[in-house]
Enzyme design. Structure first.
Site, PDB file in Angstrom:
ATOM      1  N   TRP A 151      -8.205 -35.940  -4.896  1.00 24.02           N
ATOM      2  CA  TRP A 151      -7.720 -36.310  -3.718  1.00 24.02           C
ATOM      3  C   TRP A 151      -7.823 -38.462  -3.991  1.00 24.02           C
ATOM      4  O   TRP A 151      -7.285 -39.525  -3.464  1.00 24.02           O
ATOM      5  CB  TRP A 151      -7.536 -36.414  -3.142  1.00 24.02           C
ATOM      6  CG  TRP A 151      -7.253 -34.885  -2.144  1.00 24.02           C
ATOM      7  CD1 TRP A 151      -7.679 -33.656  -1.935  1.00 24.02           C
ATOM      8  CD2 TRP A 151      -5.759 -35.014  -2.017  1.00 24.02           C
ATOM      9  NE1 TRP A 151      -6.509 -32.743  -1.670  1.00 24.02           N
ATOM     10  CE2 TRP A 151      -5.472 -33.499  -1.876  1.00 24.02           C
ATOM     11  CE3 TRP A 151      -4.583 -35.544  -1.912  1.00 24.02           C
ATOM     12  CZ2 TRP A 151      -3.766 -32.919  -2.191  1.00 24.02           C
ATOM     13  CZ3 TRP A 151      -3.188 -35.234  -2.345  1.00 24.02           C
ATOM     14  CH2 TRP A 151      -3.101 -33.367  -2.270  1.00 24.02           C
TER      15      TRP A 151
ATOM     16  N   ASP B  18     -11.261 -40.823   3.771  1.00 22.88           N
ATOM     17  CA  ASP B  18     -11.002 -39.447   3.313  1.00 22.88           C
ATOM     18  C   ASP B  18     -11.406 -38.619   3.968  1.00 22.88           C
ATOM     19  O   ASP B  18     -11.853 -38.026   3.001  1.00 22.88           O
ATOM     20  CB  ASP B  18      -9.884 -39.208   2.401  1.00 22.88           C
ATOM     21  CG  ASP B  18      -9.078 -38.707   1.850  1.00 22.88           C
ATOM     22  OD1 ASP B  18      -8.608 -38.103   3.191  1.00 22.88           O
ATOM     23  OD2 ASP B  18      -8.318 -38.221   0.958  1.00 22.88           O
TER      24      ASP B  18
ATOM     25  N   LYS C 122      -5.260 -29.951   8.463  1.00 26.26           N
ATOM     26  CA  LYS C 122      -6.517 -29.114   7.609  1.00 26.26           C
ATOM     27  C   LYS C 122      -7.407 -28.816   8.745  1.00 26.26           C
ATOM     28  O   LYS C 122      -7.736 -27.026   8.948  1.00 26.26           O
ATOM     29  CB  LYS C 122      -7.061 -29.420   6.704  1.00 26.26           C
ATOM     30  CG  LYS C 122      -6.608 -29.610   5.082  1.00 26.26           C
ATOM     31  CD  LYS C 122      -6.022 -30.720   4.471  1.00 26.26           C
ATOM     32  CE  LYS C 122      -5.320 -30.426   3.194  1.00 26.26           C
ATOM     33  NZ  LYS C 122      -5.303 -31.478   2.474  1.00 26.26           N
TER      34      LYS C 122
HETATM   35  C1  LIG Z   1      -4.925 -32.343   2.030  1.00 26.76           C
HETATM   36  C2  LIG Z   1      -5.321 -34.245   1.806  1.00 26.76           C
HETATM   37  C3  LIG Z   1      -4.468 -34.655   1.117  1.00 26.76           C
HETATM   38  C4  LIG Z   1      -3.446 -35.366   1.458  1.00 26.76           C
HETATM   39  O1  LIG Z   1      -2.815 -34.876   2.700  1.00 26.76           O
HETATM   40  P1  LIG Z   1      -1.158 -35.661   2.745  1.00 26.76           P
HETATM   41  O2  LIG Z   1      -1.243 -35.209   4.331  1.00 26.76           O
HETATM   42  O3  LIG Z   1      -0.270 -34.203   2.597  1.00 26.76           O
HETATM   43  O4  LIG Z   1      -0.652 -36.535   2.465  1.00 26.76           O
HETATM   44  C5  LIG Z   1      -5.561 -36.023   1.034  1.00 26.76           C
HETATM   45  N1  LIG Z   1      -6.716 -35.675   0.973  1.00 26.76           N
HETATM   46  C6  LIG Z   1      -7.583 -34.513   1.430  1.00 26.76           C
HETATM   47  C7  LIG Z   1      -9.195 -35.273   0.779  1.00 26.76           C
HETATM   48  C8  LIG Z   1      -6.196 -33.852   1.308  1.00 26.76           C
HETATM   49  O5  LIG Z   1      -7.408 -32.508   1.855  1.00 26.76           O
END
Ligand SMILES: *Cc1c(COP(=O)(O)O)cnc(C)c1O
Length: 367
Positions: free
Chosen positions: A103, A178, A202
């Site tokens: 990511w 993030d 998540k």
């Molecule tokens: C799943 C995830 C993403 C992507 O998320 P989307 O909402 O599908 O764009 C980005 N960063 C991390 C750490 C993730 O686990």
């Protein structure tokens, strides 16, 4: 009602049963409203109360200071990769990125379209043609530019199962995080962050809504030339209501954050999360090498537990038998292989206990 199984999926992922039940109960008509959350105007009083409670709950849980805005946006965490660079990089057009997984790599890809993305540290390793990450860098490994527009890091690496247990120290440069896969897993000192963002699917809600918490002064960096929907200024000024927000997503975040508060807040949640992860890692560590943890011990994630068995065949056998026994979603990400048990906030302790029993039994039969 259909029976539920143990859902170890990395995302979209498990939600608290109480939340699903309440949403189901009220889906046909919100109490006293006579209409569904799926049908009401985002300008209505009812929606306003939901939106406000969601923000208030987030504020309480994370201790968000008054000079921060809480936004509910669309486009996933992936759109934030672009928005952060577009809004925050100018005028210097250089930012530091700490590369700890897939990511982070995607965030860097977007930043490079705007300016210079300096890799302040990378923990990428390779074996043959396989590339992977298994640790978080030490503070001493970070090559930070004090003049960078911001420093970006990924607090939990969903795919590789590594997690920062303490934020990097970045001086006066705004820290951007993030936190898609570990938001709300413990209390944070929000003042350390310029922006923290997370896709909801998540640890917080359904797919389709992304929470962004940002220090309001950073909005001054958003230039007028930016497209309206890509500018943080638009969303801060309109309280995330410039256009139609994902009303249902915000409603579920409201219920999930209410559930967290009722549980006792994030310190309590952290205690539960540590206990769950400890059980699973202990099972791995005490297996005499039958199970091998992927992440280095100090970098282990409390949310995504990644591990391998001796051969891909043995891994497949375990996954097949686990699926039959009611444990779903244990297959590791295709880029790592092996197994991954995602045990987010809503994942019950009982489910981890049952998995440990299953794993010990599988080892006894196949070890
Ligand atoms: C799943 C995830 C993403 C992507 O998320 P989307 O909402 O599908 O764009 C980005 N960063 C991390 C750490 C993730 O686990």
């Amino acid at each position: 009602m259909e029976k539920r199984i143990y859902n170890f999926s990395a995302g979209p992922a498990i939600l608290p049963e109480e939340v699903l039940q309440e949403a189901q109960k009220d889906l046909f008509a919100l109490p006293g409203v006579g209409m569904s959350i799926l049908e009401i105007s985002h300008r209505s009083k009812t929606y306003d109360a939901i939106h406000t409670e969601a923000k208030d709950n987030v504020k309480k849980l994370l201790g968000v200071p008054d000079d921060y805005a809480i936004l509910f946006l669309q486009g996933g965490a992936s759109l934030q990769f672009s928005m952060i660079a577009l809004n925050l990089m100018p005028p210097k057009n250089k930012a530091d990125y700490i590369l700890t997984g897939s990511w982070s790599k995607k965030a860097i890809k977007e930043a490079k379209r705007v300016g210079t993305a300096n890799i302040a540290a990378s923990t990428e390793e390779s074996e043959g043609d396989k590339k992977f990450f298994k640790r978080i860098p030490k503070q001493s490994e970070l090559k930070l530019d004090p003049d960078a527009s911001y420093v970006h890091f990924t607090s939990n690496n969903t795919i590789f199962g590594t997690e920062w247990n303490k934020e990097p120290e970045v001086g006066n440069v705004p820290l951007v995080c993030d936190a898609s896969s570990d938001i709300f897993h413990k209390k944070l000192d929000l003042k350390k962050y310029g922006i923290i963002y997370a896709g909801a699917q998540k640890n917080m809600g359904p797919a389709g809504v992304t929470m962004v918490i940002m220090r309001k002064d950073l909005v001054e960096r958003s230039q007028d030339t930016l497209h309206t929907m890509l500018s943080y200024k638009t969303h801060v000024d309109s309280d995330s209501l410039y256009n139609t927000p994902t009303t249902f997503g915000v409603y579920i975040i409201m219920l999930v954050t209410r559930w967290l508060l009722k549980l006792g807040g994030l310190d309590k949640m952290h205690e539960i999360n540590k206990n769950k992860a400890d059980m699973l890692y202990r099972c791995i560590d005490e297996s005499n090498g039958f199970y091998k943890g992927h992440a280095e011990k100090e970098s282990r994630s409390l949310m995504n537990v990644t591990f391998n068995l001796a051969t891909p065949e043995m891994e497949k056998k375990l996954i097949d038998e686990a699926t039959k026994a009611g444990f779903s979603g244990l297959k590791g990400h295709r880029s790592v292989g092996g197994l991954r048990a995602s045990i987010y906030n809503a994942f019950p302790t009982k489910g981890v206990e049952d998995l440990v029993v299953f794993m010990k039994d599988f080892q006894k039969k196949n070890g």
